[in-house]
Design an enzyme around this catalytic site. Sequence first.
Site, mmCIF file in Angstrom:
data_model
loop_
_atom_site.group_PDB
_atom_site.id
_atom_site.type_symbol
_atom_site.label_atom_id
_atom_site.label_comp_id
_atom_site.label_asym_id
_atom_site.label_seq_id
_atom_site.Cartn_x
_atom_site.Cartn_y
_atom_site.Cartn_z
ATOM 1 N N ALA A 18 0.853 -1.182 0.000
ATOM 2 C CA ALA A 18 0.000 0.000 0.000
ATOM 3 C C ALA A 18 0.887 1.229 0.000
ATOM 4 O O ALA A 18 1.952 1.241 0.606
ATOM 5 C CB ALA A 18 -0.916 -0.002 1.208
ATOM 6 N N GLY A 20 0.178 5.259 0.564
ATOM 7 C CA GLY A 20 -0.661 6.433 0.710
ATOM 8 C C GLY A 20 -2.110 6.097 0.428
ATOM 9 O O GLY A 20 -2.736 5.297 1.108
ATOM 10 N N GLY A 22 -3.371 4.598 -2.269
ATOM 11 C CA GLY A 22 -3.609 3.543 -3.233
ATOM 12 C C GLY A 22 -2.682 2.374 -3.033
ATOM 13 O O GLY A 22 -1.795 2.391 -2.198
ATOM 14 N N VAL A 24 0.182 -0.293 -4.624
ATOM 15 C CA VAL A 24 1.320 -0.174 -5.530
ATOM 16 C C VAL A 24 1.678 -1.558 -6.054
ATOM 17 O O VAL A 24 1.770 -2.530 -5.286
ATOM 18 C CB VAL A 24 2.541 0.460 -4.816
ATOM 19 C CG1 VAL A 24 3.692 0.640 -5.803
ATOM 20 C CG2 VAL A 24 2.160 1.807 -4.204
ATOM 21 N N LYS A 39 0.982 2.834 -9.201
ATOM 22 C CA LYS A 39 0.161 3.159 -8.047
ATOM 23 C C LYS A 39 -1.261 3.450 -8.525
ATOM 24 O O LYS A 39 -1.469 4.307 -9.380
ATOM 25 C CB LYS A 39 0.734 4.367 -7.308
ATOM 26 C CG LYS A 39 -0.003 4.730 -6.039
ATOM 27 C CD LYS A 39 0.751 5.844 -5.310
ATOM 28 C CE LYS A 39 0.063 6.202 -4.018
ATOM 29 N NZ LYS A 39 0.797 7.258 -3.292
ATOM 30 N N ASP A 134 4.367 13.580 5.260
ATOM 31 C CA ASP A 134 4.231 12.198 5.748
ATOM 32 C C ASP A 134 5.590 11.493 5.704
ATOM 33 O O ASP A 134 5.710 10.377 5.204
ATOM 34 C CB ASP A 134 3.202 11.431 4.920
ATOM 35 C CG ASP A 134 2.736 10.148 5.617
ATOM 36 O OD1 ASP A 134 2.928 10.041 6.838
ATOM 37 O OD2 ASP A 134 2.184 9.267 4.948
#
Length: 496
Positions: A18, A20, A22, A24, A39, A134
């Site tokens: 995963a 963020g 979506g 990958v 992604k 982030d």
Amino acid sequence: MDVGAVFAGYRIERRLGAGGMGAVYLAQHPRLPRKDALKILSDAHADDPQFRARFLREAEIAAQLQHPNLVAVRDRGEHDGQLWIAMQYVDGSDVAELIERGPGGLDIERAAGIVGAAAHGLDEIHRAGLLHRDVKPANILIAEKDGAPDRVLVTDFGIARAADDSTTLAASGATTATLAYASPEQISGDPMDRRGDVYALGCTLFQLLTGSVPFPRDNPGAVMYAHLNEAPPRPSLMRPGVSSAFDAVIAMAMAKNPEDRYSSCGALAAAATRAALVSGDLTDSMSRIGRTRARQRGPLIAAAMLVITMVAVLISTFLLVGADPPATTAAATTTDTARPRSVNTAEWGAYGYIVQAFPELLPPSPLASGYRDIAQCLPMDKDNNVVSFDETTAQGRLFCIGPLDPVRTMAVECNADRSPKYPEHFFAKVEGDERWVRASGSGWVNWGTDIEFDGKIMGQLEVYFDDPGRNFCAVRVHGGTSGTELHDKWWPDAPL
């Protein structure tokens, strides 16, 4: 998505994880002989216009940034109502996985190196007027190769925004950053700038050093409270071999007030690099002292103690100063004629008399630069403890950091009662000594080498004075590969 499925022309090979907003996947490019990281926005957000807009923003932001420490965006589009981005595939893992392999923390120098590389990428984001928002180990990819340095790339700009975007975690509908690394202002809803990323990178450094997030708590509310109210943890208390220099680095990186943090990720990384050098040197020196005591008690012990003393000033610089390295300016370069010859002794407190004796050698203020970029001078007592500039001691000692070419550190020691200091040899191997006479006065200079059992060699040079205005002082310079190197490179032009 199943292996072998085709999405927007890309053939899916496997799920990478995963990322963020979506999932990958590793996918084969439809036309070129290469693999990309594909992604795809998750179905849960497919109909949310806000999330769709932010997903597109990620591609637009990342496409503008071309840097060796940032994952490159190669393509973007929409397929059957789902948005996608094709990114550079990094054949490796992420730093979170790396930490899991060694739960007690990474090698200290490697940890500092990873943070340094990530900082280069983050500073590039900030120069573009953007914030990551982030920063965490899972968003730092790493490609490992035997015998080669780690290749480190920052990824996942899913919540990156323009620096003037005031949206915070407290805003309605905002996607939250991972709480373990979120800055106080990001949690509380205050405006955030690049120093929020500095805070998160500091949290990441702490985890790299110790294997633990800074505030391990049982619930999100407790984590948020800790970020807002509790003092930054000290990595030296959690892991042997991590010097207290890292405590000061983490304390400044994770300061509650953004104004008290490093001004950039690069400044944090530079401090971490210096702290890593201190940790390595301190471990080597302590080990050497133990071996020395077992084999002989003599001048080599004194030499070892001097190394500890010199290392202590680096630690102290982080503990008390906690500032970015002084910038080199026209008034503080190795061209000494450009440096002011007068000093404000009031800034030096009880140690002003030492600076008065050596106005051209020492910096004009504690955090400025002196002869050949000697800088960041702090007072220490006879037990190598940092003391206040206002504290009077029988022997005043100022320890300063050098530029490493060839001076690593310099100590100026003066008897407060003005009683004379006489020549001594604080090194294992004497290489030379001589009487010196200059327009400024006369005295003795001694030089030699500290040869360690592990083969490391460090030079030292000591200067003593005849005239009453300075004969109560001694200058000790440490660095280079030998005392002869210091004598040849530093001594001839030293303003003494």
